[in-house]
Motif scaffolding. Structure first.
Motif, PDB file in Angstrom:
ATOM      1  N   ASN A  84       1.090  -1.323  -0.085  1.00 31.91           N
ATOM      2  CA  ASN A  84       0.185  -0.025   0.034  1.00 31.91           C
ATOM      3  C   ASN A  84       0.896   1.012   0.306  1.00 31.91           C
ATOM      4  O   ASN A  84       0.326   2.470   0.280  1.00 31.91           O
ATOM      5  CB  ASN A  84      -0.975   0.408   1.069  1.00 31.91           C
ATOM      6  N   VAL A  85       2.375   0.537  -0.478  1.00 32.72           N
ATOM      7  CA  VAL A  85       2.690   2.041  -0.245  1.00 32.72           C
ATOM      8  C   VAL A  85       2.856   3.295  -1.183  1.00 32.72           C
ATOM      9  O   VAL A  85       2.998   2.687  -2.255  1.00 32.72           O
ATOM     10  CB  VAL A  85       4.802   2.009   0.726  1.00 32.72           C
ATOM     11  N   VAL A  86       2.804   4.412  -0.812  1.00 40.07           N
ATOM     12  CA  VAL A  86       3.526   5.332  -1.833  1.00 40.07           C
ATOM     13  C   VAL A  86       3.716   6.096  -2.369  1.00 40.07           C
ATOM     14  O   VAL A  86       4.703   7.177  -0.884  1.00 40.07           O
ATOM     15  CB  VAL A  86       1.530   6.704  -1.933  1.00 40.07           C
ATOM     16  N   ILE A  87       4.903   5.738  -2.824  1.00 38.65           N
ATOM     17  CA  ILE A  87       6.333   5.908  -2.562  1.00 38.65           C
ATOM     18  C   ILE A  87       6.517   7.414  -2.866  1.00 38.65           C
ATOM     19  O   ILE A  87       7.482   8.521  -2.359  1.00 38.65           O
ATOM     20  CB  ILE A  87       7.108   5.815  -4.115  1.00 38.65           C
ATOM     21  N   SER A  88       5.756   8.526  -3.365  1.00 42.17           N
ATOM     22  CA  SER A  88       6.298   9.845  -3.899  1.00 42.17           C
ATOM     23  C   SER A  88       5.762  10.071  -2.401  1.00 42.17           C
ATOM     24  O   SER A  88       6.253  11.341  -2.400  1.00 42.17           O
ATOM     25  CB  SER A  88       5.054  10.512  -4.873  1.00 42.17           C
ATOM     26  N   ASP A  89       4.423   9.784  -2.103  1.00 41.25           N
ATOM     27  CA  ASP A  89       4.517  10.878  -0.679  1.00 41.25           C
ATOM     28  C   ASP A  89       5.025  10.539   0.649  1.00 41.25           C
ATOM     29  O   ASP A  89       5.193  11.672   1.513  1.00 41.25           O
ATOM     30  CB  ASP A  89       2.933   9.762  -0.631  1.00 41.25           C
ATOM     31  N   THR A  90       5.428   9.283   0.613  1.00 42.60           N
ATOM     32  CA  THR A  90       6.816   8.854   1.981  1.00 42.60           C
ATOM     33  C   THR A  90       7.657   9.533   1.441  1.00 42.60           C
ATOM     34  O   THR A  90       8.491   9.637   2.765  1.00 42.60           O
ATOM     35  CB  THR A  90       6.982   7.321   1.192  1.00 42.60           C
ATOM     36  N   ALA A  91       8.584   9.576   0.614  1.00 44.51           N
ATOM     37  CA  ALA A  91       9.899  10.441   0.415  1.00 44.51           C
ATOM     38  C   ALA A  91      10.079  11.663   0.263  1.00 44.51           C
ATOM     39  O   ALA A  91       9.977  12.272   1.134  1.00 44.51           O
ATOM     40  CB  ALA A  91      10.009  10.428  -1.974  1.00 44.51           C
ATOM     41  N   GLU A  92       8.222  12.364   0.381  1.00 54.43           N
ATOM     42  CA  GLU A  92       8.109  14.226   1.103  1.00 54.43           C
ATOM     43  C   GLU A  92       8.005  14.125   1.727  1.00 54.43           C
ATOM     44  O   GLU A  92       8.333  15.084   3.158  1.00 54.43           O
ATOM     45  CB  GLU A  92       6.537  14.544  -0.048  1.00 54.43           C
ATOM     46  N   LEU A  93       6.944  12.849   2.823  1.00 52.62           N
ATOM     47  CA  LEU A  93       6.916  12.757   4.222  1.00 52.62           C
ATOM     48  C   LEU A  93       7.961  13.260   5.283  1.00 52.62           C
ATOM     49  O   LEU A  93       8.040  13.706   6.520  1.00 52.62           O
ATOM     50  CB  LEU A  93       5.664  11.871   4.186  1.00 52.62           C
TER      51      LEU A  93
END
Length: 223
Positions: free
Chosen positions: A141-150
């Protein structure tokens, strides 16, 4: 070669002086005169390397992503932890990095493009997370772009809190608290169990990277 070495040292001295002034005064209040006094160089020498205060600020901003490369790890998510751990260590020990962070978050620095470090770290995180996903390290379920910016936004807030409360002395701990919480939600269990969250890891990695860089310089000089 001697002239080139002298030019490199002069440029570095100017950057370090600018970092001291920017860290103390912020971008708006800092002046070229202040930087010249701190650096102990002539105006001609400064303008040979940097054409404006903005150019100096960008030179300092670029220090966040400078230095030796992190050693690759068999588990890619470890590299995400390591990049933050080394940056936390450098914030405690390197005034150039502290000044770079101060400039990045300086809302009074009108006219200065401060987006570079945010974009750089987000792009680095995307690359690491993409490789981690390809290796099966991430939950589905990981969204890469969202996690990177988080990660970038959370670290920015944590370092501000740490600077205010402890002058960065507790930043490594705060950073790893963040990592444990995020990793527990994005990493598959087998990978999570293999990750190293040691608070001294950033210091150890930084020392290894500096030693490797020094060895590389000696080898290059011997050629």
């Amino acid at each position: 070669m001697a002239k080139q070495d002298r030019a490199i040292r002069t440029r570095r001295a100017i950057l370090e002086a600018a970092a001291i002034v920017f860290e103390k005064q912020g971008f708006q209040a800092a002046t070229i005169t202040d930087i010249l006094k701190t650096a102990g160089v002539t105006k001609g020498a400064l303008y040979f390397h940097f054409q404006s205060k903005e150019a100096l600020a960008h030179g300092v901003l670029n220090e966040q992503g400078s230095g030796p490369s992190l050693p690759p790890q068999p588990v890619k998510l470890q590299e995400l932890i390591d990049s933050g751990s080394v940056l936390a260590h450098r914030l405690r020990t390197d005034h150039l990095v502290r000044a770079s962070i101060r400039l990045t978050l300086d809302q009074q620095a009108t006219g200065l493009d401060r987006s570079g470090p945010f974009r750089h770290w987000s792009e680095v995180n995307v690359k690491v997370l993409t490789l981690a996903q390809a290796r099966g390290e991430l939950m589905p379920n990981v969204v890469i772009s969202d996690t990177a910016e988080l990660y970038v936004g959370a670290f920015a807030g944590l370092q501000m809190m740490s600077q205010t409360l402890s002058d960065y002395q507790d930043l490594s701990h705060r950073h790893l608290v963040l990592q444990r919480h995020v990793m527990s939600s994005i990493a598959v269990p087998s990978v999570l169990a293999a990750l190293d969250f040691s608070e001294d890891r950033g210091e150890r990695l930084a020392a290894e990277m500096e030693l490797s860089a020094a060895d590389a310089e000696c080898e290059a000089a011997a050629v």
